[in-house]
Write an enzyme that holds these catalytic residues in place. Structure first.
Site, PDB file in Angstrom:
ATOM      1  N   ALA A  22       7.244   3.412  -4.771  1.00  0.00           N
ATOM      2  CA  ALA A  22       7.363   4.755  -4.208  1.00  0.00           C
ATOM      3  C   ALA A  22       7.722   4.733  -2.725  1.00  0.00           C
ATOM      4  O   ALA A  22       8.303   5.689  -2.211  1.00  0.00           O
ATOM      5  CB  ALA A  22       6.068   5.524  -4.432  1.00  0.00           C
ATOM      6  N   PHE A  33       2.128   7.498  -3.860  1.00  0.00           N
ATOM      7  CA  PHE A  33       0.898   7.783  -4.600  1.00  0.00           C
ATOM      8  C   PHE A  33      -0.352   7.512  -3.786  1.00  0.00           C
ATOM      9  O   PHE A  33      -1.286   8.299  -3.771  1.00  0.00           O
ATOM     10  CB  PHE A  33       0.849   6.942  -5.892  1.00  0.00           C
ATOM     11  N   ARG A  34      -0.371   6.365  -3.080  1.00  0.00           N
ATOM     12  CA  ARG A  34      -1.630   5.880  -2.536  1.00  0.00           C
ATOM     13  C   ARG A  34      -1.730   5.933  -1.016  1.00  0.00           C
ATOM     14  O   ARG A  34      -2.792   5.646  -0.468  1.00  0.00           O
ATOM     15  CB  ARG A  34      -1.889   4.452  -3.035  1.00  0.00           C
ATOM     16  N   HIS A 119       8.999   2.413 -15.331  1.00  0.00           N
ATOM     17  CA  HIS A 119       8.053   3.480 -15.641  1.00  0.00           C
ATOM     18  C   HIS A 119       8.752   4.730 -16.151  1.00  0.00           C
ATOM     19  O   HIS A 119       8.199   5.822 -16.092  1.00  0.00           O
ATOM     20  CB  HIS A 119       7.173   3.790 -14.420  1.00  0.00           C
ATOM     21  N   SER A 193       5.983  -1.105  -2.316  1.00  0.00           N
ATOM     22  CA  SER A 193       5.023  -0.961  -3.419  1.00  0.00           C
ATOM     23  C   SER A 193       3.693  -1.548  -3.013  1.00  0.00           C
ATOM     24  O   SER A 193       3.625  -2.598  -2.371  1.00  0.00           O
ATOM     25  CB  SER A 193       5.525  -1.682  -4.674  1.00  0.00           C
TER      26      SER A 193
HETATM   27  P1  OAD Z   1       2.078   3.305  -4.005  1.00  0.00           P
HETATM   28  O1  OAD Z   1       1.931   4.690  -3.466  1.00  0.00           O
HETATM   29  O2  OAD Z   1       0.902   2.693  -4.624  1.00  0.00           O
HETATM   30  O3  OAD Z   1       2.549   2.335  -2.846  1.00  0.00           O
HETATM   31  C1  OAD Z   1       3.621   2.665  -2.021  1.00  0.00           C
HETATM   32  C2  OAD Z   1       3.597   1.711  -0.840  1.00  0.00           C
HETATM   33  O4  OAD Z   1       4.748   1.968  -0.062  1.00  0.00           O
HETATM   34  C3  OAD Z   1       2.384   1.898   0.069  1.00  0.00           C
HETATM   35  O5  OAD Z   1       1.713   0.667   0.186  1.00  0.00           O
HETATM   36  C4  OAD Z   1       2.978   2.357   1.403  1.00  0.00           C
HETATM   37  O6  OAD Z   1       2.368   1.702   2.504  1.00  0.00           O
HETATM   38  C5  OAD Z   1       4.402   1.909   1.309  1.00  0.00           C
HETATM   39  N1  OAD Z   1       5.360   2.799   1.986  1.00  0.00           N
HETATM   40  C6  OAD Z   1       5.445   4.136   1.922  1.00  0.00           C
HETATM   41  N2  OAD Z   1       6.486   4.585   2.641  1.00  0.00           N
HETATM   42  C7  OAD Z   1       7.086   3.488   3.185  1.00  0.00           C
HETATM   43  C8  OAD Z   1       8.206   3.288   4.051  1.00  0.00           C
HETATM   44  N3  OAD Z   1       8.968   4.314   4.473  1.00  0.00           N
HETATM   45  N4  OAD Z   1       8.512   2.029   4.405  1.00  0.00           N
HETATM   46  C9  OAD Z   1       7.760   0.976   3.970  1.00  0.00           C
HETATM   47  N5  OAD Z   1       6.707   1.110   3.156  1.00  0.00           N
HETATM   48  C10 OAD Z   1       6.359   2.347   2.775  1.00  0.00           C
HETATM   49  O7  OAD Z   1       3.337   3.332  -4.992  1.00  0.00           O
HETATM   50  P2  OAD Z   1       3.792   2.241  -6.071  1.00  0.00           P
HETATM   51  O8  OAD Z   1       3.420   0.872  -5.653  1.00  0.00           O
HETATM   52  O9  OAD Z   1       5.187   2.528  -6.393  1.00  0.00           O
HETATM   53  O10 OAD Z   1       3.287   4.608 -11.895  1.00  0.00           O
HETATM   54  O11 OAD Z   1       2.896   2.655  -7.277  1.00  0.00           O
HETATM   55  C11 OAD Z   1       3.051   1.991  -8.503  1.00  0.00           C
HETATM   56  C12 OAD Z   1       2.865   2.934  -9.633  1.00  0.00           C
HETATM   57  O12 OAD Z   1       1.651   3.680  -9.445  1.00  0.00           O
HETATM   58  C13 OAD Z   1       3.894   4.018  -9.712  1.00  0.00           C
HETATM   59  O13 OAD Z   1       5.077   3.594 -10.352  1.00  0.00           O
HETATM   60  C14 OAD Z   1       3.230   5.062 -10.537  1.00  0.00           C
HETATM   61  C15 OAD Z   1       1.808   4.949 -10.063  1.00  0.00           C
HETATM   62  O14 OAD Z   1       0.938   4.860 -11.128  1.00  0.00           O
HETATM   63  C16 OAD Z   1       3.357   5.492 -12.873  1.00  0.00           C
HETATM   64  O15 OAD Z   1       3.481   6.698 -12.669  1.00  0.00           O
HETATM   65  C17 OAD Z   1       3.295   4.881 -14.223  1.00  0.00           C
END
Ligand code: OAD
Ligand code: ZN
Length: 247
Positions: A22, A33-34, A119, A193
Site C-alpha cells: 500500500a 492500512f497500518r 490480493h 509494505s
Molecule cells: P501496510 O499499510 O501494512 O504497510 C504499508 C507500508 O508502507 C507501511 O509500513 C508504511 O510505512 C509504508 N509507506 C506508506 N507510504 C509510504 C511512502 N510514500 N513511501 C515509503 N513507504 C511508505 O500495507 P501492506 O503491507 O500493503 O491485504 O499490507 C498488506 C496487506 O494488508 C494488504 O494487501 C491488505 C491488508 O490486509 C488485503 O486486503 C488482503
C-alpha cells in the site's frame, strides 16, 4: 551511499521482482492500512467468514468499499508506479508482484503478463457461488436502492468485491507465478509494505534464499530489515522519481 548502492543494483538487474504494498500508492492519495490514519487504524478488517455469515457485515463491507472508492476516485499512478513500469519496459524488472487492489500498476502501463495481483482487484466484483463478474456501478445501484447486500443476477448467490479477505483462499495461479518470479529473481525490491501479511511476506525470503539481493524500501522498519542486503527508509516517490522518465 545507499542511493548509489541502489542505483548500482538496479543497473545490474535483469530479472528483478518489484513487490509492492500500500505504501507505493499513498503518493496517489490512497491511504495504506497500518500507518497512523491508515484504513485499519480506524476499522478492523472484515474477514471472509464474517462476510459470508452475516448480512450486516456484508452491508458494512459494501458501505466501506464505496466510501473508500469515492474518496480515491480519480487516483492516478504516481512517479513510483511510473518508475516501476519503466524498469519493466527496460527489461530490468521481470515481474511486478503487488498486494494492492487499486489497479495503479496496470494503469501505469505494466503489461498483464508481467503483473501479479496477489490480493485480487477492487475494480469489479464476482459471485462467490458461480463466479459471474459484476460491475461495481450495478452493485451499488442495487445496494442503494434496497439496502440489502447485493445478490448475483445470474444465480442469486453472494457477490463480493474481487479482492482477497483474511480467511479467504489465495488465488492459486497468482501465488505460483509470484513464487516462480521470486525464485528466478536477481534482485527483489520491497516497495512500501509492512511485510506482516502472509503468505505474501514469504516471497522476499524465498527470493533471497534462491539467490536474489533483497532491497527493502519502506518508510517504517519491517521485520525483514535485518535480513535485507539494503534498507532504504524514506519516501518511495522521492526514491523512484529519478527512474520515472519524467522531465
Ligand atoms: P501496510 O499499510 O501494512 O504497510 C504499508 C507500508 O508502507 C507501511 O509500513 C508504511 O510505512 C509504508 N509507506 C506508506 N507510504 C509510504 C511512502 N510514500 N513511501 C515509503 N513507504 C511508505 O500495507 P501492506 O503491507 O500493503 O491485504 O499490507 C498488506 C496487506 O494488508 C494488504 O494487501 C491488505 C491488508 O490486509 C488485503 O486486503 C488482503
Ligand atoms: Zn452467481
Amino acid at each position: 551511499r545507499k542511493i548509489a548502492a541502489f542505483r548500482a543494483l538496479l543497473g545490474d538487474a535483469r530479472s528483478a521482482v518489484a513487490f509492492s504494498g500500500a505504501g507505493i500508492s499513498t503518493g496517489s492519495g490512497i491511504p495504506d492500512f497500518r500507518s497512523p490514519g491508515g484504513l485499519w487504524t480506524e476499522n478492523r478488517p472484515i474477514d471472509f467468514d464474517a462476510f459470508v455469515s452475516s448480512p450486516d457485515m456484508r452491508r458494512e463491507a459494501w458501505r466501506r468499499k464505496f466510501t473508500i472508492d469515492d474518496a480515491t476516485r480519480g487516483a492516478r499512478p504516481n512517479a513510483a508506479h511510473l518508475a516501476v513500469a519503466r524498469l519493466v519496459e527496460q527489461g530490468r524488472v521481470a515481474a511486478v508482484v503487488t498486494q494492492n487492489i487499486d489497479g495503479l500498476h496496470a494503469a501505469s502501463g505494466v503489461p498483464a503478463d508481467r503483473l501479479i495481483e496477489l490480493h485480487g482487484n477492487g475494480t469489479y466484483a464476482t459471485c462467490l457461488d458461480c463466479g459471474l463478474r459484476h460491475q461495481l456501478d450495478d452493485i451499488r445501484l442495487a445496494f442503494e436502492a434496497t439496502g440489502d447486500p447485493p445478490a448475483c443476477r445470474g444465480c442469486n448467490g453472494m457477490v463480493k468485491s474481487a479482492t482477497i479477505s483474511f480467511g479467504q483462499a489465495m488465488p492459486v495461479e497468482a501465488m505460483e507465478r509470484a513464487y516462480a518470479a521470486a525464485e528466478e529473481a536477481d534482485l527483489f525490491l520491497v516497495l512500501g509494505s509492512s511485510l506482516v501479511v502472509y503468505p505474501a511476506a514469504t516471497l522476499p525470503v524465498a527470493a533471497k534464499r534462491a539467490g536474489a539481493q533483497l532491497v527493502i524500501a519502506n518508510r517504517e522498519p519491517t521485520d525483514l530489515d535485518t535480513y535485507a542486503d539494503l534498507v532504504l527508509r524514506g519516501d518511495l516517490v522521492e526514491l523512484l522519481r529519478p527512474y520515472a522518465g519524467l522531465a
